[in-house]
Design an enzyme around this catalytic site. Structure first.
Site, PDB file in Angstrom:
ATOM      1  N   SER A  14      -0.413  -5.383-107.018  1.00  0.00           N
ATOM      2  CA  SER A  14      -0.925  -5.567-105.647  1.00  0.00           C
ATOM      3  C   SER A  14       0.039  -6.405-104.796  1.00  0.00           C
ATOM      4  O   SER A  14       0.546  -7.444-105.250  1.00  0.00           O
ATOM      5  CB  SER A  14      -2.281  -6.269-105.676  1.00  0.00           C
ATOM      6  OG  SER A  14      -2.654  -6.594-104.357  1.00  0.00           O
ATOM      7  N   SER A  16      -1.037  -7.562-101.862  1.00  0.00           N
ATOM      8  CA  SER A  16      -1.878  -8.370-100.975  1.00  0.00           C
ATOM      9  C   SER A  16      -1.543  -9.869-101.031  1.00  0.00           C
ATOM     10  O   SER A  16      -1.513 -10.515 -99.976  1.00  0.00           O
ATOM     11  CB  SER A  16      -3.357  -8.139-101.293  1.00  0.00           C
ATOM     12  OG  SER A  16      -3.713  -6.824-100.935  1.00  0.00           O
ATOM     13  N   THR A  61      -9.295  -3.343-104.580  1.00  0.00           N
ATOM     14  CA  THR A  61      -8.407  -2.197-104.744  1.00  0.00           C
ATOM     15  C   THR A  61      -8.873  -1.329-105.905  1.00  0.00           C
ATOM     16  O   THR A  61      -9.930  -1.574-106.500  1.00  0.00           O
ATOM     17  CB  THR A  61      -6.929  -2.665-104.824  1.00  0.00           C
ATOM     18  OG1 THR A  61      -6.096  -1.511-104.810  1.00  0.00           O
ATOM     19  CG2 THR A  61      -6.637  -3.470-106.087  1.00  0.00           C
ATOM     20  N   LYS A  65     -13.469   0.168-105.337  1.00  0.00           N
ATOM     21  CA  LYS A  65     -13.980   0.196-103.958  1.00  0.00           C
ATOM     22  C   LYS A  65     -15.409   0.754-103.841  1.00  0.00           C
ATOM     23  O   LYS A  65     -16.206   0.251-103.045  1.00  0.00           O
ATOM     24  CB  LYS A  65     -13.040   1.002-103.054  1.00  0.00           C
ATOM     25  CG  LYS A  65     -11.680   0.334-102.848  1.00  0.00           C
ATOM     26  CD  LYS A  65     -10.813   1.127-101.893  1.00  0.00           C
ATOM     27  CE  LYS A  65      -9.430   0.523-101.779  1.00  0.00           C
ATOM     28  NZ  LYS A  65      -8.594   1.195-100.775  1.00  0.00           N
ATOM     29  N   GLY A 127      -4.877  16.563 -97.174  1.00  0.00           N
ATOM     30  CA  GLY A 127      -5.645  15.801 -98.162  1.00  0.00           C
ATOM     31  C   GLY A 127      -7.060  15.561 -97.674  1.00  0.00           C
ATOM     32  O   GLY A 127      -7.331  15.613 -96.468  1.00  0.00           O
ATOM     33  N   ALA A 128      -7.962  15.336 -98.622  1.00  0.00           N
ATOM     34  CA  ALA A 128      -9.376  15.147 -98.254  1.00  0.00           C
ATOM     35  C   ALA A 128     -10.034  14.110 -99.162  1.00  0.00           C
ATOM     36  O   ALA A 128     -11.231  14.185 -99.438  1.00  0.00           O
ATOM     37  CB  ALA A 128     -10.109  16.486 -98.332  1.00  0.00           C
ATOM     38  N   GLY A 130     -10.290   9.709-100.287  1.00  0.00           N
ATOM     39  CA  GLY A 130     -10.767   8.492 -99.621  1.00  0.00           C
ATOM     40  C   GLY A 130      -9.910   8.101 -98.423  1.00  0.00           C
ATOM     41  O   GLY A 130     -10.437   7.744 -97.361  1.00  0.00           O
ATOM     42  N   GLY A 239       4.113   4.504 -94.457  1.00  0.00           N
ATOM     43  CA  GLY A 239       2.833   3.948 -94.889  1.00  0.00           C
ATOM     44  C   GLY A 239       2.760   2.427 -94.959  1.00  0.00           C
ATOM     45  O   GLY A 239       1.668   1.859 -95.066  1.00  0.00           O
TER      46      GLY A 239
HETATM   47  P1  ATR Z   1      -7.160   8.401-102.009  1.00  0.00           P
HETATM   48  O1  ATR Z   1      -8.332   7.478-102.081  1.00  0.00           O
HETATM   49  O2  ATR Z   1      -5.834   7.715-102.107  1.00  0.00           O
HETATM   50  O3  ATR Z   1      -7.236   9.327-100.851  1.00  0.00           O
HETATM   51  P2  ATR Z   1      -8.122  10.492-103.755  1.00  0.00           P
HETATM   52  O4  ATR Z   1      -9.493  10.328-103.202  1.00  0.00           O
HETATM   53  O5  ATR Z   1      -7.939  10.693-105.224  1.00  0.00           O
HETATM   54  O6  ATR Z   1      -7.217   9.254-103.378  1.00  0.00           O
HETATM   55  O7  ATR Z   1      -7.422  11.712-102.962  1.00  0.00           O
HETATM   56  C1  ATR Z   1      -6.161  12.183-103.295  1.00  0.00           C
HETATM   57  C2  ATR Z   1      -5.779  13.366-102.401  1.00  0.00           C
HETATM   58  O8  ATR Z   1      -4.503  13.859-102.828  1.00  0.00           O
HETATM   59  C3  ATR Z   1      -6.736  14.535-102.490  1.00  0.00           C
HETATM   60  O9  ATR Z   1      -6.752  15.211-101.254  1.00  0.00           O
HETATM   61  C4  ATR Z   1      -6.082  15.397-103.569  1.00  0.00           C
HETATM   62  O10 ATR Z   1      -6.424  16.755-103.532  1.00  0.00           O
HETATM   63  P3  ATR Z   1      -7.761  17.270-104.267  1.00  0.00           P
HETATM   64  O11 ATR Z   1      -8.906  16.941-103.368  1.00  0.00           O
HETATM   65  O12 ATR Z   1      -7.540  18.730-104.414  1.00  0.00           O
HETATM   66  O13 ATR Z   1      -7.815  16.559-105.584  1.00  0.00           O
HETATM   67  C5  ATR Z   1      -4.632  15.230-103.211  1.00  0.00           C
HETATM   68  N1  ATR Z   1      -3.758  15.529-104.341  1.00  0.00           N
HETATM   69  C6  ATR Z   1      -3.517  14.742-105.405  1.00  0.00           C
HETATM   70  N2  ATR Z   1      -2.691  15.355-106.263  1.00  0.00           N
HETATM   71  C7  ATR Z   1      -2.403  16.577-105.734  1.00  0.00           C
HETATM   72  C8  ATR Z   1      -1.587  17.691-106.133  1.00  0.00           C
HETATM   73  N3  ATR Z   1      -0.906  17.677-107.268  1.00  0.00           N
HETATM   74  N4  ATR Z   1      -1.521  18.760-105.313  1.00  0.00           N
HETATM   75  C9  ATR Z   1      -2.199  18.782-104.149  1.00  0.00           C
HETATM   76  N5  ATR Z   1      -2.992  17.776-103.716  1.00  0.00           N
HETATM   77  C10 ATR Z   1      -3.083  16.682-104.490  1.00  0.00           C
END
Ligand code: ATR
Length: 279
Positions: A14, A16, A61, A65, A127-128, A130, A239
């Site tokens: 971390s 932080s 972290t 969470k 991405g979708a 958290g 980031g």
């Molecule tokens: P965070 O809290 O950091 O957003 P998370 O909730 O695990 O972490 O989300 C990770 C994101 O990265 C998701 O959108 C995930 O896609 P899925 O919903 O299909 O799992 C995406 N991601 C992680 N590894 C991936 C990969 N190899 N190819 C495509 N998308 C990936």
């Protein structure tokens, strides 16, 4: 002496403490901020006991969470929307939780691009998970007109669409090239491009010419995705700014002063990230 901490499992990496201890020193506040390794099975108890502990609050972290959201006595609107807490503080003796990830992204964006007005703008989120949820919520709060989501797992996109309503739409692979032509802000929230992970496979050749391209990854500080965007002359946002700006509200809640994200702090944390990247 007042003390705050960051809890996680593991917690060694971390950054932080580096951020908060920089501010404590800069503002001459006699307090301390430390790392605390808390096992998943002990998280709920740690939070419930916070009011009678040595700590005035904590950051949270991975992987705690969601558990902390369940454990706090009061979760605010943003934490409830997220189902996750990253900042815990005490108010009138009650343990309260909020989530500052979304505001961290917005503040970082405003810091680097003060003239970028989100109202009337269309964003695309890759991405979708958290992080996507935090950023989508914050962008909508800022007045973004439309937000498209593209994700490997379709169900998660549909879940966010259902949660956030009609300004959010799904983008599939065949629509992507057309969607990019009308996009003002493109954000990668996946782990693709992070050190040790495969690169993000999104072709941005058709992206609207002046679109801003952001990545929430900060190791490496500039992902191949951002490098490509830069080559194509897009303004870019890494980031690290989000990491620094998400820390601001916790510090203010615990120590009573809104700290500034200075160039000096940015460089301090960047050097630490660089060091880890080279190891
Ligand atoms: P965070 O809290 O950091 O957003 P998370 O909730 O695990 O972490 O989300 C990770 C994101 O990265 C998701 O959108 C995930 O896609 P899925 O919903 O299909 O799992 C995406 N991601 C992680 N590894 C991936 C990969 N190899 N190819 C495509 N998308 C990936």
């Amino acid at each position: 002496m007042r003390k705050a901490c960051v809890i996680g499992w593991p917690i060694a990496h971390s950054r932080s403490p580096l951020i908060h201890n920089y501010w404590l020193k800069k503002y001459g506040i006699d307090a301390a901020y430390e790392k605390k390794a808390v096992k998943p099975e002990n998280v709920a108890q740690f939070i419930v006991n916070l009011a009678t502990s040595e700590f005035v609050g904590c950051n949270v972290t991975i992987p705690h969470k969601e558990k902390v959201f369940q454990a706090v006595a009061v979760a605010d609107k943003i934490a409830s929307r997220m189902g996750a807490v990253n900042t815990v503080y005490l108010k009138d003796g009650a343990v309260c939780g909020t989530n500052t990830d979304g505001e961290g992204f917005i503040a970082s964006l405003h810091h680097s691009y003060p003239a970028f007005d989100l109202r009337t703008k269309t964003a695309i989120i890759i991405g979708a998970g958290g992080a996507a949820k935090a950023i989508i919520g914050a962008l909508l709060d800022e007045g973004a007109a439309r937000i498209g989501i593209i994700n490997r797992t379709r169900e998660r996109t549909l879940g966010l669409q259902e949660q956030f309503g009609s300004r959010v739409f799904e983008i599939n692979a065949t629509m992507m090239s057309d969607a990019l032509k009308n996009c003002n802000l493109l954000v990668n929230t996946t782990s693709q491009g992070m050190e040790g992970q495969p690169q993000l496979a999104v072709d941005i050749r058709h992206l609207k010419q002046d679109a801003l391209v952001a990545d929430i990854i900060y190791v490496p500080m500039e992902t191949a995705f951002l490098e490509k965007a830069k080559q194509l002359e897009h303004p870019v946002l890494g980031g690290l700014g989000m990491l620094l700006h998400q820390a601001v509200r916790g510090f203010e809640l615990w120590f009573g002063l809104k700290p500034e994200v200075t160039t000096e702090l940015y460089e301090l944390v960047a050097a630490d990230v660089q060091k880890a990247h080279e190891q």
